[in-house]
Design a protein around this motif. Structure first.
Motif, PDB file in Angstrom:
ATOM      1  N   SER A 186       0.909  -1.677   0.024  1.00 47.80           N
ATOM      2  CA  SER A 186       0.015   0.525  -0.187  1.00 47.80           C
ATOM      3  C   SER A 186       0.768   1.113  -0.588  1.00 47.80           C
ATOM      4  O   SER A 186       0.406   2.707  -0.822  1.00 47.80           O
ATOM      5  CB  SER A 186      -0.908   0.072   1.146  1.00 47.80           C
ATOM      6  OG  SER A 186      -0.129   0.208   2.250  1.00 47.80           O
ATOM      7  N   ALA A 187       1.769   1.024   0.453  1.00 47.08           N
ATOM      8  CA  ALA A 187       2.779   2.314   1.048  1.00 47.08           C
ATOM      9  C   ALA A 187       3.492   2.386  -0.866  1.00 47.08           C
ATOM     10  O   ALA A 187       3.585   3.928  -1.459  1.00 47.08           O
ATOM     11  CB  ALA A 187       4.193   2.039   1.722  1.00 47.08           C
ATOM     12  N   GLY A 233       0.817   3.931  -2.832  1.00 50.49           N
ATOM     13  CA  GLY A 233       0.571   5.657  -2.005  1.00 50.49           C
ATOM     14  C   GLY A 233       2.228   5.972  -2.906  1.00 50.49           C
ATOM     15  O   GLY A 233       1.695   7.562  -3.544  1.00 50.49           O
ATOM     16  N   ALA A 234       3.253   5.844  -2.773  1.00 49.04           N
ATOM     17  CA  ALA A 234       3.827   6.485  -3.405  1.00 49.04           C
ATOM     18  C   ALA A 234       4.484   6.463  -4.796  1.00 49.04           C
ATOM     19  O   ALA A 234       4.216   7.917  -5.866  1.00 49.04           O
ATOM     20  CB  ALA A 234       6.003   5.854  -2.937  1.00 49.04           C
ATOM     21  N   GLU A 292       1.745  10.163  -7.241  1.00 48.91           N
ATOM     22  CA  GLU A 292       2.260  10.484  -6.563  1.00 48.91           C
ATOM     23  C   GLU A 292       3.681  10.567  -7.857  1.00 48.91           C
ATOM     24  O   GLU A 292       3.061  11.922  -8.481  1.00 48.91           O
ATOM     25  CB  GLU A 292       2.906  11.160  -5.555  1.00 48.91           C
ATOM     26  CG  GLU A 292       1.708  11.311  -4.277  1.00 48.91           C
ATOM     27  CD  GLU A 292       1.253  12.476  -5.231  1.00 48.91           C
ATOM     28  OE1 GLU A 292       0.869  13.677  -5.691  1.00 48.91           O
ATOM     29  OE2 GLU A 292      -0.246  12.299  -4.502  1.00 48.91           O
ATOM     30  N   PRO A 341       1.362  -2.936  14.994  1.00 50.31           N
ATOM     31  CA  PRO A 341      -0.131  -2.133  13.796  1.00 50.31           C
ATOM     32  C   PRO A 341      -0.700  -2.123  15.045  1.00 50.31           C
ATOM     33  O   PRO A 341      -1.479  -1.214  13.952  1.00 50.31           O
ATOM     34  CB  PRO A 341      -0.286  -3.589  13.377  1.00 50.31           C
ATOM     35  CG  PRO A 341       0.342  -4.616  14.066  1.00 50.31           C
ATOM     36  CD  PRO A 341       1.711  -4.062  14.331  1.00 50.31           C
ATOM     37  N   ALA A 397       0.564   3.077   6.280  1.00 55.55           N
ATOM     38  CA  ALA A 397       1.502   2.792   4.502  1.00 55.55           C
ATOM     39  C   ALA A 397       1.487   3.322   4.228  1.00 55.55           C
ATOM     40  O   ALA A 397       2.426   4.854   3.339  1.00 55.55           O
ATOM     41  CB  ALA A 397       1.990   1.384   5.142  1.00 55.55           C
ATOM     42  N   TYR A 398      -0.067   3.713   3.656  1.00 53.51           N
ATOM     43  CA  TYR A 398      -0.003   4.095   2.241  1.00 53.51           C
ATOM     44  C   TYR A 398      -0.199   6.162   2.451  1.00 53.51           C
ATOM     45  O   TYR A 398       0.901   6.798   1.318  1.00 53.51           O
ATOM     46  CB  TYR A 398      -1.563   4.214   1.826  1.00 53.51           C
ATOM     47  CG  TYR A 398      -2.146   4.650   0.836  1.00 53.51           C
ATOM     48  CD1 TYR A 398      -2.058   3.801  -0.875  1.00 53.51           C
ATOM     49  CD2 TYR A 398      -2.957   5.454   0.195  1.00 53.51           C
ATOM     50  CE1 TYR A 398      -2.608   4.619  -2.250  1.00 53.51           C
ATOM     51  CE2 TYR A 398      -3.812   6.277  -0.780  1.00 53.51           C
ATOM     52  CZ  TYR A 398      -3.340   5.943  -2.035  1.00 53.51           C
ATOM     53  OH  TYR A 398      -3.871   6.827  -2.720  1.00 53.51           O
ATOM     54  N   ALA A 400       3.399   6.885   3.105  1.00 51.46           N
ATOM     55  CA  ALA A 400       4.776   7.184   1.655  1.00 51.46           C
ATOM     56  C   ALA A 400       4.391   8.133   0.287  1.00 51.46           C
ATOM     57  O   ALA A 400       4.653   8.568  -0.246  1.00 51.46           O
ATOM     58  CB  ALA A 400       4.125   5.829   1.076  1.00 51.46           C
ATOM     59  N   ARG A 401       2.858   8.327   0.521  1.00 51.90           N
ATOM     60  CA  ARG A 401       2.520   8.955  -0.441  1.00 51.90           C
ATOM     61  C   ARG A 401       2.505  10.939  -0.128  1.00 51.90           C
ATOM     62  O   ARG A 401       2.937  11.358  -1.105  1.00 51.90           O
ATOM     63  CB  ARG A 401       0.895   8.985  -0.513  1.00 51.90           C
ATOM     64  CG  ARG A 401       0.420   9.857  -1.484  1.00 51.90           C
ATOM     65  CD  ARG A 401      -1.281   9.004  -2.075  1.00 51.90           C
ATOM     66  NE  ARG A 401      -1.823  10.103  -2.849  1.00 51.90           N
ATOM     67  CZ  ARG A 401      -2.838   9.871  -4.147  1.00 51.90           C
ATOM     68  NH1 ARG A 401      -3.474   8.613  -3.588  1.00 51.90           N
ATOM     69  NH2 ARG A 401      -3.234  10.729  -5.390  1.00 51.90           N
ATOM     70  N   ALA A 437       6.332  11.320  -1.085  1.00 50.22           N
ATOM     71  CA  ALA A 437       6.038  11.299  -2.842  1.00 50.22           C
ATOM     72  C   ALA A 437       5.665  12.710  -2.603  1.00 50.22           C
ATOM     73  O   ALA A 437       6.003  13.404  -3.850  1.00 50.22           O
ATOM     74  CB  ALA A 437       5.559  10.526  -3.051  1.00 50.22           C
ATOM     75  N   MET A 438       4.935  13.404  -2.244  1.00 57.56           N
ATOM     76  CA  MET A 438       4.214  14.818  -2.356  1.00 57.56           C
ATOM     77  C   MET A 438       5.188  15.425  -2.183  1.00 57.56           C
ATOM     78  O   MET A 438       5.527  16.817  -2.358  1.00 57.56           O
ATOM     79  CB  MET A 438       2.998  14.925  -1.725  1.00 57.56           C
ATOM     80  CG  MET A 438       1.574  14.199  -2.521  1.00 57.56           C
ATOM     81  SD  MET A 438       0.601  14.157  -0.872  1.00 57.56           S
ATOM     82  CE  MET A 438      -0.496  14.935  -0.966  1.00 57.56           C
ATOM     83  N   LYS A 473      -7.326  16.478  -0.917  1.00 57.13           N
ATOM     84  CA  LYS A 473      -7.253  15.416  -1.000  1.00 57.13           C
ATOM     85  C   LYS A 473      -6.190  14.583   0.020  1.00 57.13           C
ATOM     86  O   LYS A 473      -6.535  13.267   0.099  1.00 57.13           O
ATOM     87  CB  LYS A 473      -5.412  15.334  -1.870  1.00 57.13           C
ATOM     88  CG  LYS A 473      -5.035  13.833  -2.865  1.00 57.13           C
ATOM     89  CD  LYS A 473      -4.004  13.868  -4.125  1.00 57.13           C
ATOM     90  CE  LYS A 473      -2.768  14.642  -3.635  1.00 57.13           C
ATOM     91  NZ  LYS A 473      -2.500  14.707  -4.337  1.00 57.13           N
TER      92      LYS A 473
END
Lengths: 79, 357
Positions: free
Chosen positions: A41-42, A45-46, A49, B13, B23-24, B27-28, B31-32, B93
């Motif tokens: 999922s990480a 997510g990365a 983007e 966890p 995690a999602y 990570a996102r 990246a942003m 977002k």
């Protein structure tokens, strides 16, 4: 007690091996699944983007796959 | 051993809160964050003329916003709106991609923008601004959507706006508005925001709420410090300042602040030495200060710095997200300062002092 002892005597070693092999693959499979869940999922997510992270994300996601491969090897050795 | 403990704490966890997709999101968000303008860009921007800056921003991550708004606006206004729009889209977002407790904490934090928009609408109505003008200034980065906010600004009077907000948490505060006491209501709304945040994380159970609470309380400290500095420097009375102080600070709780309140400016500055913020501001603070710009920039800087370093200590938590929110807000703020400063022909030195890099 007598029945149990008799049952042990009649238990087929091949069956026990098969159970062992099954557990080895099954449990390691679950373990890889759990480990890959967050990494996957990480990675998604990365990637959402920045698409160029696809390669790295894919590699990192499958690293826990080694766990199940070890399980498979053990299963093959047992059986 | 400490490292091991840290590791187990991070990877367990359970601490991730119920149903949150850490995690999602982290990570996102990382990246942003890599898409934000690097630090070296600002000195370069400072050397550019307005046209070059506009082209630079038009080619960066703000491209889409600039393109979409280019039909309606031009010049510096276009970029101001593009920046605001980008901020709103980015923060919405964050709310959309998060789940569970994480979503709750982010939405609570971004209420700041809801309050900003409500304040903007009320201010607009107060000085008879047109609906377009009000709509232009709304930043719908919180829970209230743009269509809802613009429907508010279309209403004729402030009473009907307040009625339309009757289902929300802001209603009890807004009810006190009688058309004249706008600044008082604005202060109350801000206070309400921080009290709301403190109660959200009052008895933090999960590790994440604890981190969030620490983050919020540091922010309250910094707000209180800058309020204290501003008002003390302007020679305001004790009671006047006490009204504007927010409760729930981390190092400066309300009792400590009450001790600071009656002190004259020079003693007040000296008594700050025992707090951890002193390290960041010691080089700037003097017993006589003409301008507080540098100090406030420094305080914001130290806030951002501490968030960044925390985000490395707790990689799978709310901290990297808060860190991003701070950095993004700061980037938009900096770009706006540069653009507006250049457009107003301000001295380069003045603009540079205002930037938080």
């Amino acid at each position: 007690m007598v029945d149990a002892a008799a049952a042990v005597v009649y238990m087929d070693p091949a069956g026990l091996k098969a159970i062992g092999a099954g557990l080895a693959v099954g449990l390691t499979g679950l373990a890889s699944g759990i480990a890959e869940r967050d990494i996957g999922s990480a990675a998604i997510g990365a990637m959402a983007e920045n698409e160029s992270l696809f390669g790295k994300g894919l590699i990192l996601t499958v690293i826990p796959e080694t766990i199940v491969i070890f399980g498979l090897v053990v299963a093959l050795l047992i059986s | 051993m400490g490292l091991l403990q840290k590791f187990t704490r991070k990877s367990s966890p359970k601490q991730s809160g119920s149903g949150s997709n850490y995690a999602y999101v982290t990570a996102r968000v990382r990246a942003m964050k890599s898409n934000l303008l690097p630090r070296e860009t600002y000195p370069r921007l400072m050397n550019m003329g307005i046209d070059e800056i506009t082209r630079f921003i038009g080619e960066s991550q703000y491209k889409q916003d600039v393109d979409e708004l280019a039909r309606t606006y031009d010049g510096v206004d276009l970029f101001e709106h593009a920046l605001n729009r980008n901020l709103a889209v980015t923060f919405t977002k964050l709310i959309n991609i998060s789940e569970g407790e994480l979503n709750y904490l982010i939405s609570e934090y971004l209420r700041k923008y809801d309050i900003w928009s409500i304040k903007t609408i009320l201010r607009g109505k107060y000085c008879d601004a047109s609906v377009e003008e009000i709509n232009d200034s709304i930043v719908s980065a919180g829970q209230l959507s743009y269509p809802f906010l613009s429907s508010l600004s279309e209403k004729e009077s402030y009473e009907s706006i307040i009625d339309a907000l009757s289902g929300t948490d802001y209603y009890p505060t807004l009810k006190g508005y009688d058309g004249t006491n706008l600044s008082e209501i604005e202060n109350q709304l801000d206070k309400m925001y921080y009290t709301g945040l403190s109660t959200t994380v009052d008895n933090p159970k999960s590790n994440d709420s604890k981190l969030f609470s620490k983050f919020i309380r540091t922010e309250i400290d910094i707000k209180n410090l800058s309020t204290l500095f501003r008002l003390k420097n302007a020679g305001a009375e004790k009671d006047e300042i006490a009204d504007l102080i927010l409760e729930g600070g981390l190092h400066l709780n309300i009792k400590e602040i009450e001790k600071l309140l009656p002190l004259p400016f020079s003693e007040f500055v000296q008594s700050l030495e025992k707090y951890p913020y002193w390290e960041d501001i010691s080089g700037i603070v003097k017993t006589e200060m003409d301008s507080l710009v540098e100090l406030e920039t420094q305080l914001t800087k130290s806030n951002i710095k501490s968030a960044s370093s925390f985000s490395h200590v707790y990689p799978l938590s709310i901290v990297p997200i808060m860190d991003y929110v701070l950095n993004k807000t700061n980037e938009v703020h900096n770009l706006r300062i540069i653009l507006r400063g250049k457009a107003a022909d301000l001295d380069e030195e003045i603009i540079r002092n205002q930037l938080v890099i």
